[in-house]
Design an enzyme around this catalytic site. Structure first.
Site, PDB file in Angstrom:
ATOM      1  N   CYS A  87       0.838  -1.209   0.000  1.00 47.17           N
ATOM      2  CA  CYS A  87       0.000   0.000   0.000  1.00 47.17           C
ATOM      3  C   CYS A  87       0.869   1.254   0.000  1.00 47.17           C
ATOM      4  CB  CYS A  87      -0.935  -0.015   1.212  1.00 47.17           C
ATOM      5  SG  CYS A  87      -1.986   1.445   1.300  1.00 47.17           S
ATOM      6  N   CYS A 122      -0.545   4.059   2.273  1.00 46.28           N
ATOM      7  CA  CYS A 122      -0.356   3.831   3.721  1.00 46.28           C
ATOM      8  C   CYS A 122       1.106   4.003   4.119  1.00 46.28           C
ATOM      9  CB  CYS A 122      -0.783   2.416   4.132  1.00 46.28           C
ATOM     10  SG  CYS A 122      -2.195   1.752   3.280  1.00 46.28           S
ATOM     11  N   ASP A 123       2.025   3.487   3.320  1.00 43.09           N
ATOM     12  CA  ASP A 123       3.421   3.366   3.764  1.00 43.09           C
ATOM     13  C   ASP A 123       4.409   4.251   3.022  1.00 43.09           C
ATOM     14  OD1 ASP A 123       2.585   1.413   5.553  1.00 43.09           O
ATOM     15  OD2 ASP A 123       2.839  -0.183   4.085  1.00 43.09           O
TER      16      ASP A 123
END
Ligand code: NAP
Length: 308
Positions: free
Chosen positions: A133, A136-137
């Site tokens: 992701c 997200c990261d």
């Protein structure tokens, strides 16, 4: 035991659309979603191909708008997962959040999740530099070097997103030709942060406490090289999500649920919509279309139940 006209499993664009259409047809509806509504939209920075938004719309914003639309109509939300499901006379019985509920019709919209590439280091270094992701990261890799594995829309679109954060990005694809749409290919090719490595496979992700590098094989020459990277993002396709499906449900070789064009599965009263379906084109727009068609067919099915 609580009984609803319909239960929608999954709160992505297919599930939210199915719920919306069923609610507008006056059905009593429960939506089971273990996370926040939105599905993969929540992992997408900008959705550029959903009609009506010429400048794109952030995934979370579109998810919120769809959820607000569904919430206009009274329904039950179960913030948990379905763990079992079986047919009963007049419908289906599902175990959701530890409790059994019953419904005349069920719409499966559990979607798909990113596939693992299955190389040494991938599992061991998950959360230590290996990610599925970018949204997200991505920020963990500000001004660092990352590799992206894959050649489809996800890999190229997420590479473009990451290129605004990282210092250098190796986009590694196993063939010469990309599967991704041409517009993403063109943008990756001219992006100064992205270096495209074609006909290469990543054999191993290296590191102990965190990712330090990858071993890459050139499929044409057989040459092996090690690249120093801080992170590896894997986008090599999707696999179906959910392991509670009733026995006898027809699925394709990859496990996606087979439906007809009205989203009916081979089990009466059970419909499937969105990425969980066996189909070619997985988009927010097609998920929404599937959801509407599934609700339409489920409504007709509920009417036939009531008439019988
Ligand atoms: P995908 O289209 O199935 O592409 C997967 C890519 O990973 C392919 O390039 C494939 O290579 C490669 N791959 C598969 N297994 C591999 C392995 N073991 N090692 C190395 N590479 C491997 O998956 P996706 O990009 O995640 O997209 C899934 C669906 O969502 C598609 O329908 C896509 O169009 C849709 N999607 C759309 C958008 C958008 O429209 N903006 C964005 C994201 C996703 P080969 O090409 O050689 O098979």
């Amino acid at each position: 035991m609580k009984r609803f006209d319909a239960v929608v499993i999954g709160g992505g664009p297919a599930g939210m659309t199915a719920a919306l259409y069923l609610l507008r047809s006056q059905a009593t509806v429960a939506v089971v979603e273990k996370l926040s509504p939105g599905g993969q939209m929540l992992m997408t920075h900008l959705i550029e191909n959903y009609p009506g938004f010429p400048d794109g719309i952030e995934g979370w914003r579109l998810a919120d708008a769809m959820a607000a639309h569904v919430d206009k109509y009274p329904h039950v939300t179960i913030a948990d997962e379905v763990t079992a499901m079986e047919q009963v006379p007049g419908g289906h019985r599902l175990k959701a959040g530890g409790e059994w509920i019953e419904a005349g019709a069920v719409v499966l919209c559990t979607g798909a999740r990113y596939r693992r590439v299955g190389i040494p280091g991938e599992k061991e270094l998950l959360g230590k530099g290996v990610s599925y992701c970018a949204l997200c990261d991505g920020n963990f890799f500000r001004d660092q070097v990352v590799a992206v594995i894959g050649g489809g829309n996800s890999a190229l679109e997420e590479s473009l997103y990451l290129s605004r954060i990282v210092k250098k990005l190796h986009l590694i694809h196993r063939r010469d030709e990309f599967r991704a749409q041409k517009c993403f290919q063109d943008r990756c090719e001219v992006n100064p942060v992205i270096s495209i490595l074609r006909s290469r496979v990543v054999k191993e992700i290296q590191g102990t406490d965190k990712v330090t590098g990858i071993v890459v094989e050139n499929k044409k020459t057989g040459e092996i090289q090690t690249l120093a990277v801080d992170g590896v993002f894997v986008f090599v396709g999707f696999e179906p999500q959910g392991d509670f499906y009733p026995e006898g449900l027809a699925r394709d070789q990859a496990g996606f649920v087979i439906t007809d064009d009205r989203m009916r599965t081979n089990i009466p009263g059970l419909f499937a919509a969105g990425d969980i379906r066996s189909k070619d084109c997985r988009q927010v727009a097609t998920a929404v279309g599937d959801g509407a068609a599934a609700a339409h067919a489920a409504h007709a099915y509920l009417e036939s139940l009531a008439a019988s």
